[in-house]
Design a protein around this motif. Structure first.
Motif, PDB file in Angstrom:
ATOM      1  N   ARG A 181      -6.474  -1.169   5.845  1.00 51.13           N
ATOM      2  CA  ARG A 181      -5.104  -0.700   5.605  1.00 51.13           C
ATOM      3  C   ARG A 181      -4.997   0.025   4.268  1.00 51.13           C
ATOM      4  N   GLY A 184       3.222  -1.031   5.441  1.00 51.53           N
ATOM      5  CA  GLY A 184       2.665  -0.758   4.121  1.00 51.53           C
ATOM      6  C   GLY A 184       2.705  -1.963   3.220  1.00 51.53           C
ATOM      7  N   ALA A 239       3.048   8.741   3.039  1.00 56.07           N
ATOM      8  CA  ALA A 239       3.162   8.610   1.584  1.00 56.07           C
ATOM      9  C   ALA A 239       3.791   9.864   0.983  1.00 56.07           C
ATOM     10  N   SER A 272      -1.272   7.919   7.157  1.00 57.38           N
ATOM     11  CA  SER A 272      -0.807   7.142   6.002  1.00 57.38           C
ATOM     12  C   SER A 272      -0.520   8.046   4.814  1.00 57.38           C
ATOM     13  N   VAL A 319       5.229   2.204   9.110  1.00 54.59           N
ATOM     14  CA  VAL A 319       4.793   1.834   7.759  1.00 54.59           C
ATOM     15  C   VAL A 319       5.880   1.090   6.995  1.00 54.59           C
ATOM     16  N   THR A 320       7.136   1.553   7.105  1.00 52.39           N
ATOM     17  CA  THR A 320       8.201   1.035   6.236  1.00 52.39           C
ATOM     18  C   THR A 320       9.170   0.088   6.921  1.00 52.39           C
ATOM     19  N   SER A 346       0.815  -1.213   0.000  1.00 54.27           N
ATOM     20  CA  SER A 346       0.000   0.000   0.000  1.00 54.27           C
ATOM     21  C   SER A 346       0.851   1.266   0.000  1.00 54.27           C
ATOM     22  N   GLN A 347       2.179   1.107   0.081  1.00 55.18           N
ATOM     23  CA  GLN A 347       3.102   2.240   0.021  1.00 55.18           C
ATOM     24  C   GLN A 347       4.298   1.848  -0.837  1.00 55.18           C
TER      25      GLN A 347
END
Length: 321
Positions: A197, A147, A212, A208, A249-250, A96-97
């Motif tokens: 998500r 993500g 991004a 989020s 996220v990462t 998603s990222q």
């Protein structure tokens, strides 16, 4: 393996399993027909690519952009930092990222090649559908999660995927029907247990979206010196909040993310432009050739010259004859 919920009777679960086997078999047949040889194949359907691999691979480093990935045959391991995500014929994968990862095909042979598809996700489509479903700004506030995630591949999700691939055999129908099928696939994803998500990307100015924004800034300026305060301002976050949510996220800090982007880009330009390590390192932002070589060796497992030589040998051996 299909998970049997407590609500399903044994007969219903068995029927679901049979249906999944049949759907995967047909999907594999159609992907194989439209690929023919190993590699990544673009299609007449926007944002849809097909993949075929006949042998297990060494890890391939790349940046995964937002996408939905399905395998009809074979299996793959995806490494994000120290975390491992495995997907196969029973599980899909969603990014998603934009994430720097290493993908490793672990189950493939000439007799039963790895066969899969990748459908790029569009944030505008997600926002539009989330709005229609009432899942945009009214989403419950949740802390950002990784993500990338895997989920169980159900018949309800696999059926529209197969219908999308079938459209490749009727090109005149693609412009009219493909958007409808793509919307159904996205609906199934958003309706899944982990769908929130993806839907988080539709939350205006949510964490989020801010992460991004920071990722996009880094991808465009990875060769420049990183100033975390400037990155935080760009993302409309405090420095501490940026570090916390970015790592959630990462799985890495902004500096670690930048380093992986630099090393992947340097590897790519050495491979494609036949330049030496010192030139490649300088181009992506390294001032010290020795530091570049040291970090490259640590990340890819071999010094630049030896690594590039191995990659070129692999390219030659994998070309169709």
């Amino acid at each position: 393996m299909v998970t049997i919920t407590s609500q399903a009777t044994p007969a219903e679960a068995s029927a679901e399993q049979v249906q999944l086997v049949l759907l995967r078999a047909e999907l594999a047949t159609r992907i194989e027909r439209h690929t023919g040889f190993d590699g990544v194949h673009s299609t007449a359907i926007p944002r849809l690519t097909l993949v075929r691999v006949s042998t297990a691979q060494h890890p391939v480093h790349s940046v995964y952009e937002p996408a939905f990935c399905v395998l009809a045959q074979g299996a793959k391991r995806v490494l994000l930092g120290d975390e491992v995500y495995v997907y196969d014929g029973s599980h899909y994968l969603v990014a998603s990222q934009d994430l720097p990862v290493a993908g490793h095909v672990v189950d493939a042979s000439p007799e039963t090649p790895y066969l899969g598809l990748k459908l790029d996700l569009d944030a505008k489509d997600i926002a539009s559908l989330a709005l229609d479903l009432g899942r945009d700004g009214r989403l419950p506030s949740r802390s950002p999660q990784r993500g990338i995630f895997t989920g169980e591949l159900t018949a309800a999700l696999l059926e529209p995927v197969l219908r999308l691939i079938k459209l490749l055999d009727s090109p005149r129908d693609i412009s009219t029907l493909a958007p409808l099928v793509l919307r159904e696939i996205l609906y199934r994803l958003l309706s899944s247990e982990e769908g929130w998500r993806i839907a988080q990307l539709a939350v205006v100015d949510g964490h989020s979206q801010r992460v991004a924004r920071a990722i996009d800034w880094l991808r465009q300026r990875f060769h420049e010196q990183l100033r975390v305060e400037e990155l935080a301002r760009e993302a409309h976050m405090s420095v501490s909040s940026l570090h916390h949510h970015f790592k959630a996220v990462t799985a890495m800090s902004p500096l670690q993310y930048q380093k992986q982007l630099r090393l992947q880009e340097a590897r790519q330009v050495m491979l494609s432009e036949n330049i030496d390590a010192a030139t490649a390192g300088h181009r992506v932002g390294y001032e010290s050739p020795s530091q570049f070589s040291r970090e490259y060796s640590r990340f890819f497992g071999a010094p630049p010259a030896r690594d590039i030589k191995r990659l070129r040998e692999q390219q030659i051996s994998s070309r169709p004859h």
